[in-house]
Design an enzyme around this catalytic site. Structure first.
Site, PDB file in Angstrom:
ATOM      1  N   ASP A 252      12.809  19.680  -7.995  1.00 32.01           N
ATOM      2  CA  ASP A 252      12.851  20.097  -9.402  1.00 32.01           C
ATOM      3  C   ASP A 252      11.535  19.683 -10.067  1.00 32.01           C
ATOM      4  O   ASP A 252      10.857  18.752  -9.612  1.00 32.01           O
ATOM      5  CB  ASP A 252      14.037  19.425 -10.088  1.00 32.01           C
TER       6      ASP A 252
ATOM      7  N   ASP B 115      10.736  19.487 -14.025  1.00 25.38           N
ATOM      8  CA  ASP B 115      10.813  18.663 -15.235  1.00 25.38           C
ATOM      9  C   ASP B 115      11.667  17.422 -15.019  1.00 25.38           C
ATOM     10  O   ASP B 115      12.797  17.502 -14.525  1.00 25.38           O
ATOM     11  CB  ASP B 115      11.381  19.495 -16.393  1.00 25.38           C
TER      12      ASP B 115
ATOM     13  N   GLY C  45      14.264  25.658 -13.371  1.00 28.96           N
ATOM     14  CA  GLY C  45      14.822  26.630 -14.297  1.00 28.96           C
ATOM     15  C   GLY C  45      13.733  27.397 -15.033  1.00 28.96           C
ATOM     16  O   GLY C  45      14.013  28.393 -15.698  1.00 28.96           O
TER      17      GLY C  45
END
Length: 266
Positions: A9, A11, A44
């Site tokens: 991921d 962030d 995302g």
């Protein structure tokens, strides 16, 4: 176990609170690649936004974006996997948000659109280093292909809203949070877990040979899918509860800790 693929991921995981990949973590990424491990990003964020950060790392692989709704090559921009929010669901969601005066954003052709400019939109665009576009006739966008629609609001309100949207939209969509005040709606297969399974197959390895590293609830599908699911030290408690290993925080080179321990065997 010899791990062959690491999905990270961005962030609050790969980057620290200053939005930087530290030199120590960068060196660990390079060492993992030199050891023959595929290192990819799973975020995302939109592809355009994620691509900027991927360039910072020097990675040159397919990356998982829009929570898994789009897997795309960094080198040539080739789309390997794409899932759009079903039009019926997008129309229902758009109508609901307009009727209840909710701040809704959508992505068309990797561009961020909203009906009007406000603090929520500006802050989101700044956070993701993303340009935004305004479309007063917002309803016309709801029937166009989109990998992700996003509602920004108070975290407690979104927690109440999510089950209502599940009831409204049914099993056509996947609903998750990337941050407490971001509620994101994708195709039901638009998850990091689905995308990780796709990439494992693409690179000829098993899910058992994969490591997934994250910090928030939108990471749980890939942590559950991977042979080794890692939660950062700063991760939310529900993610830590399902993780196989808990690393240090994103401000303490938590990704480097994982690579050193499980890939480089330091």
């Amino acid at each position: 176990m010899t791990y062959k693929l690491i999905a990270i991921d961005i962030d609050d995981t790969l980057i620290n609170d200053d939005k930087q990949v530290t030199p120590a973590t960068q060196a660990a990424l390079e060492q993992a690649v030199e050891a023959g491990v595929v290192v990819t990003l799973a975020t995302g964020r939109a592809y355009a936004s994620a691509k900027q950060l991927a360039a910072q790392t020097g990675l040159n692989v397919p990356i998982i974006t829009y929570q898994g709704a789009l897997v795309k090559n960094l080198l040539d921009g080739k789309v390997l996997l794409e899932r759009h929010v079903p039009v019926e669901a997008a129309l229902k969601l758009g109508k609901y948000c307009l009727e209840h005066n909710l701040h809704l954003q959508t992505y068309i052709d990797d561009k961020l659109y909203a009906r009007e400019e406000n603090e929520k939109l500006v802050a989101y665009a700044q956070l993701n280093n993303t340009r935004f576009y305004l479309e007063p006739d917002f309803e016309k966008l709801f029937s166009q292909p989109t990998p992700k629609m996003l509602i920004i609001d108070d975290p407690a309100f979104l927690d109440e809203l999510a089950p209502k949207l599940h009831e409204l939209l049914g099993d056509q969509v996947h609903i998750t949070k990337s941050k407490p005040h971001f509620l994101e709606i994708m195709h039901r297969e638009g998850t990091k877990g689905h995308a990780l399974a796709f990439l494992a197959d693409y690179f000829g390895c098993t899910l058992e040979e994969c490591i997934a590293i994250g910090d928030s609830w939108n990471d749980h599908e890939m942590l559950e899918a991977a042979g080794l699911g890692v939660a950062m030290g700063n991760a939310i408690e529900p993610l830590k509860a399902i993780a196989d290993f808990i690393s240090t925080s994103n401000n303490e080179d938590g990704v480097k800790v994982v690579i050193d321990k499980f890939v480089l065997n330091k």
